[in-house]
Design a protein around this motif. Sequence first.
Motif, PDB file in Angstrom:
ATOM      1  N   UNK A   1     -16.561  83.845 -26.352  1.00 27.19           N
ATOM      2  CA  UNK A   1     -17.870  83.415 -25.869  1.00 27.19           C
ATOM      3  C   UNK A   1     -18.141  83.743 -24.415  1.00 27.19           C
ATOM      4  N   UNK A   2     -17.564  84.849 -23.912  1.00 23.76           N
ATOM      5  CA  UNK A   2     -17.769  85.225 -22.508  1.00 23.76           C
ATOM      6  C   UNK A   2     -18.381  86.617 -22.362  1.00 23.76           C
ATOM      7  N   UNK A   3     -18.911  87.161 -23.433  1.00 26.73           N
ATOM      8  CA  UNK A   3     -19.403  88.544 -23.389  1.00 26.73           C
ATOM      9  C   UNK A   3     -20.639  88.690 -22.502  1.00 26.73           C
ATOM     10  N   UNK A   4     -21.366  87.592 -22.269  1.00 25.91           N
ATOM     11  CA  UNK A   4     -22.605  87.659 -21.487  1.00 25.91           C
ATOM     12  C   UNK A   4     -22.445  87.229 -20.027  1.00 25.91           C
ATOM     13  N   UNK A   5     -21.212  87.177 -19.517  1.00 24.28           N
ATOM     14  CA  UNK A   5     -21.009  86.716 -18.139  1.00 24.28           C
ATOM     15  C   UNK A   5     -21.299  87.804 -17.106  1.00 24.28           C
ATOM     16  N   UNK A   6     -21.452  89.047 -17.549  1.00 21.70           N
ATOM     17  CA  UNK A   6     -21.895  90.138 -16.678  1.00 21.70           C
ATOM     18  C   UNK A   6     -21.042  90.317 -15.443  1.00 21.70           C
ATOM     19  N   UNK A   7     -21.704  90.308 -14.257  1.00 23.44           N
ATOM     20  CA  UNK A   7     -21.021  90.585 -12.992  1.00 23.44           C
ATOM     21  C   UNK A   7     -20.516  89.319 -12.293  1.00 23.44           C
TER      22      UNK A   7
ATOM     23  N   UNK B   1     -13.778  75.349 -17.806  1.00 25.83           N
ATOM     24  CA  UNK B   1     -13.745  75.702 -19.224  1.00 25.83           C
ATOM     25  C   UNK B   1     -13.846  77.202 -19.442  1.00 25.83           C
ATOM     26  N   UNK B   2     -14.697  77.878 -18.655  1.00 23.58           N
ATOM     27  CA  UNK B   2     -14.832  79.340 -18.752  1.00 23.58           C
ATOM     28  C   UNK B   2     -13.538  80.027 -18.330  1.00 23.58           C
ATOM     29  N   UNK B   3     -12.907  79.513 -17.265  1.00 22.08           N
ATOM     30  CA  UNK B   3     -11.630  80.092 -16.823  1.00 22.08           C
ATOM     31  C   UNK B   3     -10.573  79.957 -17.913  1.00 22.08           C
ATOM     32  N   UNK B   4     -10.591  78.800 -18.585  1.00 19.50           N
ATOM     33  CA  UNK B   4      -9.604  78.579 -19.639  1.00 19.50           C
ATOM     34  C   UNK B   4      -9.855  79.536 -20.816  1.00 19.50           C
ATOM     35  N   UNK B   5     -11.134  79.740 -21.146  1.00 18.97           N
ATOM     36  CA  UNK B   5     -11.462  80.684 -22.228  1.00 18.97           C
ATOM     37  C   UNK B   5     -11.097  82.117 -21.845  1.00 18.97           C
TER      38      UNK B   5
ATOM     39  N   UNK C   1      -0.740  73.085 -22.021  1.00 19.50           N
ATOM     40  CA  UNK C   1      -1.785  72.229 -21.450  1.00 19.50           C
ATOM     41  C   UNK C   1      -3.117  72.973 -21.244  1.00 19.50           C
ATOM     42  N   UNK C   2      -3.676  73.579 -22.295  1.00 17.38           N
ATOM     43  CA  UNK C   2      -4.899  74.384 -22.113  1.00 17.38           C
ATOM     44  C   UNK C   2      -6.160  73.568 -21.883  1.00 17.38           C
ATOM     45  N   UNK C   3      -6.133  72.252 -22.145  1.00 13.81           N
ATOM     46  CA  UNK C   3      -7.349  71.451 -21.957  1.00 13.81           C
ATOM     47  C   UNK C   3      -7.229  70.485 -20.783  1.00 13.81           C
ATOM     48  N   UNK C   4      -6.157  70.631 -20.007  1.00 14.78           N
ATOM     49  CA  UNK C   4      -5.940  69.748 -18.868  1.00 14.78           C
ATOM     50  C   UNK C   4      -7.048  69.938 -17.823  1.00 14.78           C
ATOM     51  N   UNK C   5      -7.738  68.866 -17.460  1.00 17.65           N
ATOM     52  CA  UNK C   5      -8.760  68.926 -16.427  1.00 17.65           C
ATOM     53  C   UNK C   5     -10.147  69.313 -16.893  1.00 17.65           C
ATOM     54  N   UNK C   6     -10.294  69.649 -18.176  1.00 19.24           N
ATOM     55  CA  UNK C   6     -11.605  70.055 -18.675  1.00 19.24           C
ATOM     56  C   UNK C   6     -12.517  68.844 -18.881  1.00 19.24           C
ATOM     57  N   UNK C   7     -13.832  69.064 -18.718  1.00 14.61           N
ATOM     58  CA  UNK C   7     -14.786  68.006 -19.044  1.00 14.61           C
ATOM     59  C   UNK C   7     -14.912  67.926 -20.568  1.00 14.61           C
TER      60      UNK C   7
ATOM     61  N   UNK D   1     -17.212  68.547 -22.751  1.00 13.88           N
ATOM     62  CA  UNK D   1     -17.781  69.710 -23.416  1.00 13.88           C
ATOM     63  C   UNK D   1     -16.800  70.874 -23.428  1.00 13.88           C
ATOM     64  N   UNK D   2     -16.081  71.055 -22.319  1.00 18.02           N
ATOM     65  CA  UNK D   2     -15.072  72.116 -22.249  1.00 18.02           C
ATOM     66  C   UNK D   2     -13.953  71.893 -23.247  1.00 18.02           C
ATOM     67  N   UNK D   3     -13.549  70.637 -23.427  1.00 20.75           N
ATOM     68  CA  UNK D   3     -12.506  70.295 -24.397  1.00 20.75           C
ATOM     69  C   UNK D   3     -12.955  70.659 -25.810  1.00 20.75           C
ATOM     70  N   UNK D   4     -14.195  70.319 -26.146  1.00 24.04           N
ATOM     71  CA  UNK D   4     -14.739  70.628 -27.475  1.00 24.04           C
ATOM     72  C   UNK D   4     -14.782  72.140 -27.691  1.00 24.04           C
ATOM     73  N   UNK D   5     -15.211  72.882 -26.670  1.00 24.39           N
ATOM     74  CA  UNK D   5     -15.293  74.345 -26.788  1.00 24.39           C
ATOM     75  C   UNK D   5     -13.921  74.960 -27.069  1.00 24.39           C
ATOM     76  N   UNK D   6     -12.907  74.520 -26.336  1.00 22.46           N
ATOM     77  CA  UNK D   6     -11.554  75.056 -26.541  1.00 22.46           C
ATOM     78  C   UNK D   6     -11.031  74.659 -27.922  1.00 22.46           C
ATOM     79  N   UNK D   7     -11.293  73.418 -28.315  1.00 19.66           N
ATOM     80  CA  UNK D   7     -10.844  72.970 -29.646  1.00 19.66           C
ATOM     81  C   UNK D   7     -11.438  73.843 -30.756  1.00 19.66           C
TER      82      UNK D   7
END
Length: 307
Positions: free
Chosen positions: A122-128, A137-141, A159-165, A167-173
């Motif tokens: 889900x990071x294909x649109x991050x561009x420059x 969460x984006x860094x973890x992805x 520990x891939x979800x450590x410190x995530x908010x 929404x970030x936890x749900x995205x990684x899950x």
Amino acid sequence: MNEYVLQTNQLSKKYKNTMALDKVNMTIKRGEIYGFIGQNGAGKSTLIRLICGLAKPTNGKIELFGESNEQELIQARKRIGTIIEGPALYPNMTASENLEAHRLLKGIPGKDCIEKTLTLVGLVDTGKKKAKNFSLGMKQRLGIAIALLGDPEFLILDEPINGLDPMGVVEIRELLKKLNQEYDITILISSHILSELHLLATHYGIIHNGKLIEQMSLKELNDKCQQYLHIKVNDPNKAATVLENHLQTKNFEVMPNGSIKLFEFVDVPGEVSQTLTNQGLVIEEFMPSGEDLETYFSKRIGGVHNG
């Protein structure tokens, strides 16, 4: 095809006078999401480092994809993707540039994998946008994207979800479930956020003071974290008699505070409440209850510690 992605046999690691791992026998089968549970310093990271070849065992054996000698393990580790102690990102590079740098480091031919992997996480649109400006969460992805380069069969995440908010936890899950279910990637994930592991993992291993004290499936965990009806009435002794005589069950426990844990009829609570009411009992509290993974883990660690 070997059904085991990982097997360890009496695996031990000693640092000076400290036994970081003590005769660990771990098994992870193809297709599992293995939740690795333990307190800080229990041995989780040490075991992961041994599996990945970042440290050598003092004793014991590691088998990956059925291979166990040193040269075979070097080749087998090429089939693994890892995040250990946080993703290794270049902060002044974009997501695409990060993947390109790691692709070259890993010697992976062709650039086609970069867009495909970024799309997957889900990071294909991050561009420059540079990685230093990404959310956690984006860094973890992005870290998971790097781990996915080379199409690994086994993903190891420390520990891939450590410190995530939240929404970030749900995205990684959801991403990890997708990788497991749609791409058939076996996953070992260590985390101290046990409520989240309970929503994700299919199997569990509990480590304490360097010893793997238990391995179990999600079904076995759910059986152990037994569900029950919590009942409080004006006359617990009479309620016990009613449960035995009218509902023909002895599968309950009267607690010291007078409440009752009823381990049957969890799916038909109305039948229980109606029966108690019909026999003249006043219901003060009535609700489904049960242990969660955190409670079970605390009991196991407490039991080991106190034993």
